[in-house]
Design a protein around this motif. Structure first.
Motif, PDB file in Angstrom:
ATOM      1  N   PHE A  68     -36.408   1.268  34.941  1.00  0.00           N
ATOM      2  CA  PHE A  68     -37.451   0.187  34.610  1.00  0.00           C
ATOM      3  C   PHE A  68     -37.591  -0.148  33.240  1.00  0.00           C
ATOM      4  CE2 PHE A  68     -38.359   2.114  38.852  1.00  0.00           C
ATOM      5  CZ  PHE A  68     -37.969   1.115  39.732  1.00  0.00           C
ATOM      6  N   LYS A  69     -36.794   0.240  32.366  1.00  0.00           N
ATOM      7  CA  LYS A  69     -36.915   0.283  30.996  1.00  0.00           C
ATOM      8  C   LYS A  69     -36.795  -1.196  30.461  1.00  0.00           C
ATOM      9  CE  LYS A  69     -36.229   3.254  26.983  1.00  0.00           C
ATOM     10  NZ  LYS A  69     -35.086   4.236  26.625  1.00  0.00           N
ATOM     11  N   ASN A  70     -35.644  -1.896  31.089  1.00  0.00           N
ATOM     12  CA  ASN A  70     -35.337  -3.151  30.629  1.00  0.00           C
ATOM     13  C   ASN A  70     -34.686  -3.778  31.720  1.00  0.00           C
ATOM     14  OD1 ASN A  70     -33.721  -5.463  29.662  1.00  0.00           O
ATOM     15  ND2 ASN A  70     -33.282  -4.297  27.659  1.00  0.00           N
ATOM     16  N   LEU A  71     -35.336  -4.974  32.079  1.00  0.00           N
ATOM     17  CA  LEU A  71     -34.670  -5.471  33.404  1.00  0.00           C
ATOM     18  C   LEU A  71     -33.688  -6.562  33.171  1.00  0.00           C
ATOM     19  CD1 LEU A  71     -38.675  -5.992  34.626  1.00  0.00           C
ATOM     20  CD2 LEU A  71     -37.420  -3.899  34.901  1.00  0.00           C
ATOM     21  N   ARG A  72     -33.217  -6.732  32.042  1.00  0.00           N
ATOM     22  CA  ARG A  72     -32.129  -7.646  31.961  1.00  0.00           C
ATOM     23  C   ARG A  72     -31.290  -7.941  33.081  1.00  0.00           C
ATOM     24  NH1 ARG A  72     -29.116 -10.287  27.875  1.00  0.00           N
ATOM     25  NH2 ARG A  72     -30.729 -10.168  26.479  1.00  0.00           N
ATOM     26  N   VAL A  73     -30.701  -6.730  33.867  1.00  0.00           N
ATOM     27  CA  VAL A  73     -29.861  -6.839  34.693  1.00  0.00           C
ATOM     28  C   VAL A  73     -30.098  -7.631  36.067  1.00  0.00           C
ATOM     29  CG1 VAL A  73     -28.208  -5.605  36.259  1.00  0.00           C
ATOM     30  CG2 VAL A  73     -28.446  -4.605  34.031  1.00  0.00           C
ATOM     31  N   SER A  74     -31.398  -7.243  36.443  1.00  0.00           N
ATOM     32  CA  SER A  74     -32.246  -7.764  37.702  1.00  0.00           C
ATOM     33  C   SER A  74     -32.614  -9.177  37.198  1.00  0.00           C
ATOM     34  CB  SER A  74     -33.168  -6.943  38.027  1.00  0.00           C
ATOM     35  OG  SER A  74     -34.563  -6.803  37.121  1.00  0.00           O
ATOM     36  N   GLN A  75     -32.945  -9.703  36.142  1.00  0.00           N
ATOM     37  CA  GLN A  75     -33.111 -10.912  35.703  1.00  0.00           C
ATOM     38  C   GLN A  75     -32.129 -11.798  35.931  1.00  0.00           C
ATOM     39  OE1 GLN A  75     -34.689  -9.749  31.760  1.00  0.00           O
ATOM     40  NE2 GLN A  75     -36.943 -10.275  32.513  1.00  0.00           N
ATOM     41  N   VAL A  76     -31.010 -11.300  35.284  1.00  0.00           N
ATOM     42  CA  VAL A  76     -29.761 -12.179  35.611  1.00  0.00           C
ATOM     43  C   VAL A  76     -29.406 -12.396  36.988  1.00  0.00           C
ATOM     44  CG1 VAL A  76     -27.162 -12.370  34.672  1.00  0.00           C
ATOM     45  CG2 VAL A  76     -28.969 -11.493  33.171  1.00  0.00           C
ATOM     46  N   VAL A 115     -19.726 -15.563  30.458  1.00  0.00           N
ATOM     47  CA  VAL A 115     -21.221 -15.316  30.812  1.00  0.00           C
ATOM     48  C   VAL A 115     -21.639 -13.836  30.815  1.00  0.00           C
ATOM     49  CG1 VAL A 115     -23.069 -15.714  32.329  1.00  0.00           C
ATOM     50  CG2 VAL A 115     -20.944 -17.448  31.890  1.00  0.00           C
ATOM     51  N   PHE A 116     -20.871 -12.854  31.387  1.00  0.00           N
ATOM     52  CA  PHE A 116     -21.141 -11.695  31.653  1.00  0.00           C
ATOM     53  C   PHE A 116     -21.214 -10.742  30.295  1.00  0.00           C
ATOM     54  CE2 PHE A 116     -20.430  -9.155  35.806  1.00  0.00           C
ATOM     55  CZ  PHE A 116     -21.066 -10.113  36.540  1.00  0.00           C
ATOM     56  N   GLU A 117     -20.483 -11.343  29.321  1.00  0.00           N
ATOM     57  CA  GLU A 117     -20.490 -10.601  28.169  1.00  0.00           C
ATOM     58  C   GLU A 117     -21.656 -11.130  27.484  1.00  0.00           C
ATOM     59  OE1 GLU A 117     -19.976  -8.999  24.252  1.00  0.00           O
ATOM     60  OE2 GLU A 117     -20.113 -11.237  24.572  1.00  0.00           O
ATOM     61  N   ARG A 118     -22.053 -12.283  27.493  1.00  0.00           N
ATOM     62  CA  ARG A 118     -23.228 -12.929  26.706  1.00  0.00           C
ATOM     63  C   ARG A 118     -24.508 -12.384  27.400  1.00  0.00           C
ATOM     64  NH1 ARG A 118     -21.947 -15.512  21.606  1.00  0.00           N
ATOM     65  NH2 ARG A 118     -19.694 -14.799  21.746  1.00  0.00           N
ATOM     66  N   ALA A 119     -24.332 -11.863  28.666  1.00  0.00           N
ATOM     67  CA  ALA A 119     -25.601 -11.728  29.409  1.00  0.00           C
ATOM     68  C   ALA A 119     -25.841 -10.107  28.993  1.00  0.00           C
ATOM     69  CB  ALA A 119     -25.384 -11.770  30.924  1.00  0.00           C
ATOM     70  N   GLY A 120     -24.726  -9.498  28.359  1.00  0.00           N
ATOM     71  CA  GLY A 120     -25.190  -8.174  27.925  1.00  0.00           C
ATOM     72  C   GLY A 120     -24.493  -7.039  28.761  1.00  0.00           C
ATOM     73  N   ASP A 174     -33.366  -5.099  16.918  1.00  0.00           N
ATOM     74  CA  ASP A 174     -33.473  -5.838  18.304  1.00  0.00           C
ATOM     75  C   ASP A 174     -32.295  -5.704  19.035  1.00  0.00           C
ATOM     76  OD1 ASP A 174     -34.014  -7.371  20.211  1.00  0.00           O
ATOM     77  OD2 ASP A 174     -34.190  -9.352  19.449  1.00  0.00           O
ATOM     78  N   GLU A 175     -32.415  -4.841  20.138  1.00  0.00           N
ATOM     79  CA  GLU A 175     -31.200  -4.423  21.013  1.00  0.00           C
ATOM     80  C   GLU A 175     -30.785  -5.809  21.573  1.00  0.00           C
ATOM     81  OE1 GLU A 175     -33.891  -3.482  21.276  1.00  0.00           O
ATOM     82  OE2 GLU A 175     -34.514  -3.829  23.465  1.00  0.00           O
ATOM     83  N   ASN A 176     -31.544  -6.776  21.953  1.00  0.00           N
ATOM     84  CA  ASN A 176     -31.015  -8.065  22.671  1.00  0.00           C
ATOM     85  C   ASN A 176     -30.426  -9.242  21.658  1.00  0.00           C
ATOM     86  OD1 ASN A 176     -31.899  -7.122  25.064  1.00  0.00           O
ATOM     87  ND2 ASN A 176     -33.938  -7.716  24.452  1.00  0.00           N
ATOM     88  N   LYS A 177     -30.290  -8.799  20.408  1.00  0.00           N
ATOM     89  CA  LYS A 177     -29.867  -9.658  19.415  1.00  0.00           C
ATOM     90  C   LYS A 177     -28.346 -10.121  19.905  1.00  0.00           C
ATOM     91  CE  LYS A 177     -29.800 -10.473  14.610  1.00  0.00           C
ATOM     92  NZ  LYS A 177     -28.162 -10.101  13.564  1.00  0.00           N
ATOM     93  N   GLY A 178     -27.856 -11.462  19.669  1.00  0.00           N
ATOM     94  CA  GLY A 178     -26.558 -11.892  20.249  1.00  0.00           C
ATOM     95  C   GLY A 178     -26.381 -11.921  21.452  1.00  0.00           C
ATOM     96  N   TYR A 179     -27.454 -11.631  22.177  1.00  0.00           N
ATOM     97  CA  TYR A 179     -27.099 -11.836  23.570  1.00  0.00           C
ATOM     98  C   TYR A 179     -27.833 -13.200  24.088  1.00  0.00           C
ATOM     99  CZ  TYR A 179     -24.775  -7.457  23.708  1.00  0.00           C
ATOM    100  OH  TYR A 179     -23.717  -6.447  23.360  1.00  0.00           O
ATOM    101  N   TRP A 180     -27.749 -13.595  25.239  1.00  0.00           N
ATOM    102  CA  TRP A 180     -28.544 -14.901  25.771  1.00  0.00           C
ATOM    103  C   TRP A 180     -29.793 -14.499  26.558  1.00  0.00           C
ATOM    104  CZ3 TRP A 180     -23.818 -17.512  28.659  1.00  0.00           C
ATOM    105  CH2 TRP A 180     -23.091 -18.309  27.670  1.00  0.00           C
ATOM    106  N   ASN A 181     -30.682 -15.243  26.438  1.00  0.00           N
ATOM    107  CA  ASN A 181     -31.644 -14.759  27.318  1.00  0.00           C
ATOM    108  C   ASN A 181     -31.241 -14.623  28.568  1.00  0.00           C
ATOM    109  OD1 ASN A 181     -33.737 -15.938  29.433  1.00  0.00           O
ATOM    110  ND2 ASN A 181     -35.285 -15.873  27.695  1.00  0.00           N
ATOM    111  N   PRO A 182     -31.746 -13.227  29.478  1.00  0.00           N
ATOM    112  CA  PRO A 182     -31.370 -13.213  30.858  1.00  0.00           C
ATOM    113  C   PRO A 182     -31.585 -14.239  31.785  1.00  0.00           C
ATOM    114  CG  PRO A 182     -32.970 -11.435  30.065  1.00  0.00           C
ATOM    115  CD  PRO A 182     -32.618 -12.482  28.904  1.00  0.00           C
TER     116      PRO A 182
END
Lengths: 172, 207
Positions: free
Chosen positions: B57-65, B39-44, A2-10
């Motif tokens: 459009f593979k992972n929407l993490r950036v746009s969701q944040v 927050v940036f680091e924890r956001a990935g 899981d690549e999202n492990k250790g990160y917060w829910n976006p």
């Protein structure tokens, strides 16, 4: 894995970021910034090398007091580095590495990172900011310019994405 | 009398209303920066592994944040204005230059796909030990000096189509509440677009 492990829910991370941004506006009257600090650092370095640079048509405004770094955004970016370091250290994520797609040459990756940096620097001067100071802050404070900037950015990202597919192969 | 009381209450932004000295404001800049970095680091955002996939459009993490941060902050600012504690005219909004923003935005998008970073995320990337983030930031420093050096030739364009401190309500009429509602709609629209594109991509099962 899981690549999202250790990160917060976006979504949660975004809400927390929104509160921090609000705090920044309430305290300083301005939000997050990043590119401005590098513009100032670049100007300061050039100035140390050649004091005649103080009259440069663009950078003169940074060098009025001879110290471009005595600035809110510069100090704040220093804070971003410290905060990022603390967070990554606690998560055990500090590791000397080069982010690149599977099997992609490290040299090529660094070349594109460098060239992309040059292009982005010029872009931020035209657009008066980057994804932080222009897009995030501006959209959160109802600036029309933020959406004009993002529209153009998104358009270019999706237009050019296919040319760089190999560099990001296998990323999550 | 009533008006005076109202002005007294608009204490925020603390620095621009004179409640904070310059040095105090600098101190808070450091604290605020540390919070942003955490927050940036924890956001990935400290790795291209989370940034590059959004290009496809593979992972929407950036746009969701981004969208949830924008909507949260916009709502809180509106509440502060409603309560009469924030003088919104003292909130810094960059002057809008339409054509330079479009050209700058397009160049920015190209640079981002090419490098996998933007200036803010690269700071966190460098703090996490990413050499490509450090090299990117070196490129940024060089690019800045190129711009300074060539500014004479591009100044006319860079300062063209100036429409001032243009907020949504100034463009379409109304007040800050109008701006908030439109911002919420744009945020929802953007999210729907991103989710739809991801769904299409997932259905095709493409890389």
């Amino acid at each position: 894995m899981d690549e999202n492990k250790g990160y917060w829910n976006p979504i949660v991370a975004g809400i927390i970021l929104g509160f921090a941004l609000f705090g920044s506006f309430m305290i300083a009257g301005q939000g997050m910034g990043a590119s401005g600090a590098f513009a100032r650092a670049s100007a300061q370095l050039t100035y140390l090398y050649d004091s005649a640079f103080a009259t440069n048509a663009y950078a003169a405004k940074y060098l009025i007091n001879g110290d471009a770094l005595a600035n809110w955004t510069v100090i704040q970016v220093f804070g971003i580095f410290i905060g990022g370091y603390i967070s990554a250290a606690f998560a055990g994520r500090i590791k000397g590495s080069i982010d690149r797609g599977e099997g992609y040459s490290a040299t090529k990756r660094l070349f594109w990172a460098f060239l992309g940096g040059i292009i982005i620097a010029v872009a931020t001067r035209f657009a008066r900011g980057c994804t932080s100071g222009q897009a995030l802050d501006g959209a959160a404070s109802f600036s029309v310019g933020a959406w004009i900037f993002m529209l153009a950015t998104f358009g270019a990202v999706f237009f050019f994405a296919n040319f760089f597919k190999k560099q990001w192969k296998g990323m999550h | 009398m009533e008006r005076d009381a109202l002005i007294m209450e608009t204490l925020y932004p603390l620095y621009t209303t004179g409640a904070l000295t310059g040095n105090e404001n600098f101190f808070y800049a450091l604290i605020i920066g540390i919070v942003f970095g955490l927050v940036f680091e924890r956001a990935g955002f400290g790795t291209s592994d989370h940034i590059a996939p959004v290009f496809y459009f593979k992972n929407l993490r950036v746009s969701q944040v981004m969208v949830s941060a924008i909507l949260t902050c916009a709502t809180l600012l509106t509440i502060a204005v409603y309560m009469g504690v924030l003088d919104f005219n003292q909130v810094f909004i960059p002057t809008v230059y339409i054509w330079p923003y479009l050209v700058g935005g397009a160049l920015f998008g190209l640079g981002m796909v090419m490098s996998g970073w933007c200036p803010g995320t690269a700071v966190v990337g460098m703090a996490s030990g990413k050499l490509d983030a450090a090299v990117f930031l070196l490129g940024v420093m060089v690019g800045m000096s190129v711009y300074f050096d060539q500014f004479d030739k591009i100044a006319d364009f860079a300062n063209s189509s100036n429409v001032g401190r243009l907020t949504i309500d100034k463009l379409v009429g109304g007040d800050i509440y109008t701006s908030l509602i439109i911002t919420i709609f744009i945020g929802i629209g953007l999210s729907v677009f991103m989710y739809t594109m991801k769904a299409i991509r997932d259905k095709r099962g493409g890389e």
